[in-house]
Scaffold this active site. Structure first.
Site, PDB file in Angstrom:
ATOM      1  N   GLU A 189      12.284  14.197  25.199  1.00  0.00           N
ATOM      2  CA  GLU A 189      13.636  13.878  24.715  1.00  0.00           C
ATOM      3  C   GLU A 189      13.834  12.391  24.464  1.00  0.00           C
ATOM      4  O   GLU A 189      14.611  12.001  23.602  1.00  0.00           O
ATOM      5  CB  GLU A 189      14.671  14.301  25.756  1.00  0.00           C
ATOM      6  CG  GLU A 189      14.811  15.776  25.975  1.00  0.00           C
ATOM      7  CD  GLU A 189      15.738  16.035  27.141  1.00  0.00           C
ATOM      8  OE1 GLU A 189      16.904  16.392  26.894  1.00  0.00           O
ATOM      9  OE2 GLU A 189      15.312  15.857  28.298  1.00  0.00           O
ATOM     10  N   THR A 199       0.100   4.865  25.276  1.00  0.00           N
ATOM     11  CA  THR A 199      -0.239   5.283  26.642  1.00  0.00           C
ATOM     12  C   THR A 199      -1.256   6.420  26.687  1.00  0.00           C
ATOM     13  O   THR A 199      -1.550   6.928  27.764  1.00  0.00           O
ATOM     14  CB  THR A 199       1.023   5.741  27.404  1.00  0.00           C
ATOM     15  OG1 THR A 199       1.646   6.803  26.684  1.00  0.00           O
ATOM     16  CG2 THR A 199       2.000   4.596  27.575  1.00  0.00           C
ATOM     17  N   TYR A 461      -0.962  17.412  38.966  1.00  0.00           N
ATOM     18  CA  TYR A 461       0.281  16.625  38.971  1.00  0.00           C
ATOM     19  C   TYR A 461       0.941  16.802  40.336  1.00  0.00           C
ATOM     20  O   TYR A 461       1.225  17.922  40.756  1.00  0.00           O
ATOM     21  CB  TYR A 461       1.192  17.168  37.866  1.00  0.00           C
ATOM     22  CG  TYR A 461       2.264  16.242  37.378  1.00  0.00           C
ATOM     23  CD1 TYR A 461       2.068  15.475  36.235  1.00  0.00           C
ATOM     24  CD2 TYR A 461       3.498  16.160  38.015  1.00  0.00           C
ATOM     25  CE1 TYR A 461       3.069  14.635  35.754  1.00  0.00           C
ATOM     26  CE2 TYR A 461       4.495  15.333  37.539  1.00  0.00           C
ATOM     27  CZ  TYR A 461       4.266  14.572  36.410  1.00  0.00           C
ATOM     28  OH  TYR A 461       5.258  13.742  35.930  1.00  0.00           O
TER      29      TYR A 461
END
Length: 541
Positions: A189, A199, A461
């Site tokens: 978003e 990145t 993660y």
């Protein structure tokens, strides 16, 4: 946008007078819903008490931000080039940070560190050329700014930088054309295309569409030495090392990315969500590895450990139908009583299939057949869709936690398949042990999920949070624990980062990650392309 938290100003979690959680606004699937289970989970997990609040400052105090320090000649050059810029306090402070825990924690207390002296908004490639030329002429430090979602401390202005700092906000350079790239990072978003490239970003649907390096066809970057780009947009070339790979992952240290050509695809005709519940994390990981081996992964397949599963259950909105509630109870009874799954061991994988309808249905059957071989049970479309959509509101929950003395952060890695289980177990144990040794009085939460799969391994993660009541310097404690967790990741064969990048937060491990010779090569590129260190954000090196 919030100046001291995540996302839109009209969207925030809060606990109402009845203790039920709500998400304000109308932007998300959860918006406006009551979430009755979050309070009990929150208090039970962290030892938190809604009576003990730690609210954020409502407004930024102008006195907390030092006045700009700029040479008149540089400003006159911007004016002569008709480049829009601002020295307003709010504009400068907003672009002085990303979303690392220590950055947001300080802002919530009204503390602002070094901020850019000026923000400039280029509208095209030629504008960037003019800005960099002016910066070289007047010895000004430039920090490129995309969407501001960095979690690697990449946007923080170096306190020791003696020159004026200018934030180059590229948000006005994005063209919306209505096509689908399939690249959907969690920060989609708010993050920018240039930021994805800078990145080496990865998205939730990389299994079908690829990571950003797989999507890039052409890149144009303006540096103090000139423009870096290839002359040919051919599908493949053999012309020595790929200069795109010096741009990808450069993190604003070499120049400003002004143009990117990406592969696009038709918007998928059919989309279907799904989920699978496994008896334990070990069998879930084995299933994902087999799916990767057979190269039949859906657009997204993500495996949550048991603690993350319970977190997800706590975020279920209140059901309005007795029938729906009955069905949920029936499913739970079937899984735990009939099939014998232990609620404290089971884990869930969420799935997203995209493509033409016939292929999606065939693909779905293939994945569920593999899951069944590892004890997996189909758990419905709703769980899959809810799990996918929670990705976009999860960061808002960190702000809620900080309202009640709970701080948290995420970190990630990539690791070979044969090390996934050891790494997950050892890192979580290390975090719990370090928290205890550093005086954290309440049990921390450390949970993980396997988010992306590859032939040779996976991305893992982690979420880590704890109640910091009783600690004199909670951010220092957090940073020490995270550093030991990162060291444990590296010791278990994990990478320094899968997609968050290095920034200033992880650069101490760059020598270990890329070798002395590799680090020297990167330094040589920096010194040639930017000999005066105009792009002095001090990331990577």
């Amino acid at each position: 946008m919030k100046w001291n938290g995540w996302g839109y100003s009209d969207s925030r979690f809060f606990f109402n007078k009845k203790g039920q959680a709500e998400l304000t606004g109308k932007r998300y699937r959860l918006s406006g819903s009551l979430i009755p289970g979050l309070k009990d989970w929150f208090e039970g997990t962290f030892g938190a008490d809604l009576k003990h609040e730690s609210p954020a400052k409502v407004a930024l105090c102008a006195g907390a931000v030092p006045p700009p320090s700029l040479g008149e000649a540089f400003v006159a050059g911007l004016q002569a080039a008709a480049l829009p810029f601002s020295v307003e306090t709010e504009d400068r402070a907003f672009r002085s940070h990303g979303h690392c825990l220590h950055e947001i924690f300080a802002l919530r207390r009204g503390k602002v560190g070094r901020v850019p002296d000026l923000v400039v908004w280029p509208g095209c490639h030629d504008d960037v050329v003019k800005i960099i030329k002016l910066a070289c002429q007047h010895n000004v430090c430039l920090i490129p700014y995309g969407g501001g979602t960095s979690v690697s401390n990449a946007l923080e202005c170096p306190v020791e930088e003696p020159r004026a700092i200018v934030s180059v906000d590229t948000s006005q350079m994005l063209g919306e054309q209505g096509y689908c790239t399939g690249h959907e990072p969690d920060s989609m978003e708010f993050s920018s295309l240039g930021g994805w490239v800078a990145t080496r970003a990865s998205g939730m649907k990389k299994n079908v569409y690829g990571n950003i390096e797989d999507l890039v066809v052409h890149v144009r970057m303006v540096t103090p030495r000139g423009v870096i780009e290839k002359s040919c947009l051919g599908p493949r070339v053999s012309i020595g090392p790929d200069v795109h790979h010096f741009v990808l992952g450069s993190e604003g240290t070499l120049g400003v990315i002004t143009e990117v050509t990406l592969k696009i695809r038709p918007i998928p005709a059919y989309r279907k969500y799904g989920s699978v519940v496994f008896p334990d994390f070990e069998r879930g990981v084995a299933c994902l590895r087999e799916v990767a081996r057979q190269r039949c992964a859906p657009a997204s397949i993500r495996l949550m450990d048991n603690k993350q599963f319970h977190f997800g259950q706590a975020l279920k909105p209140q059901v309005s139908s007795i029938f729906t509630s009955f069905l949920d109870g029936l499913k739970k009874f079937y899984i735990t009583k009939v099939k014998g799954f232990d609620p404290q061991c089971l884990c869930v994988a969420t799935l997203l299939f995209e493509g033409d309808r016939e292929r999606v249905l065939w693909h779905e059957k293939q994945v569920y057949d593999i899951a069944a071989k590892f004890g997996g049970l189909a758990a419905g479309e709703d769980n899959g869709q809810r799990g996918y959509m929670l990705t976009f509101v999860i960061a808002y929950l960190r702000d809620l936690g900080m309202d009640y003395y709970v701080i948290g952060e995420s970190f990630e890695t990539s690791v070979p398949w044969d090390r996934v289980l050891d790494l997950c177990r050892n890192v979580k144990e290390q975090v719990v042990r370090e928290c205890r040794e550093r005086g954290v009085q309440f049990s921390p939460l450390c949970t993980c999920r396997v988010t992306q799969t590859y032939d040779a391994g996976a991305c893992v993660y982690f979420y880590f949070a704890f109640n910091y009541r009783g600690l004199a310097d909670p951010i220092h404690v957090y940073e020490q624990v995270e550093q030991t967790a990162r060291a444990e990741i590296l010791a278990n064969g994990g990478s320094l980062s899968h997609h968050h990048g290095v920034g200033k937060l992880r650069k101490q491990w760059m020598r270990e990650a890329v070798s002395d010779a590799g680090l020297g090569m990167l330094r040589s590129v920096k010194e040639y392309v930017d000999p005066d260190n105009i792009f002095g954000n001090r990331n990577l090196l």
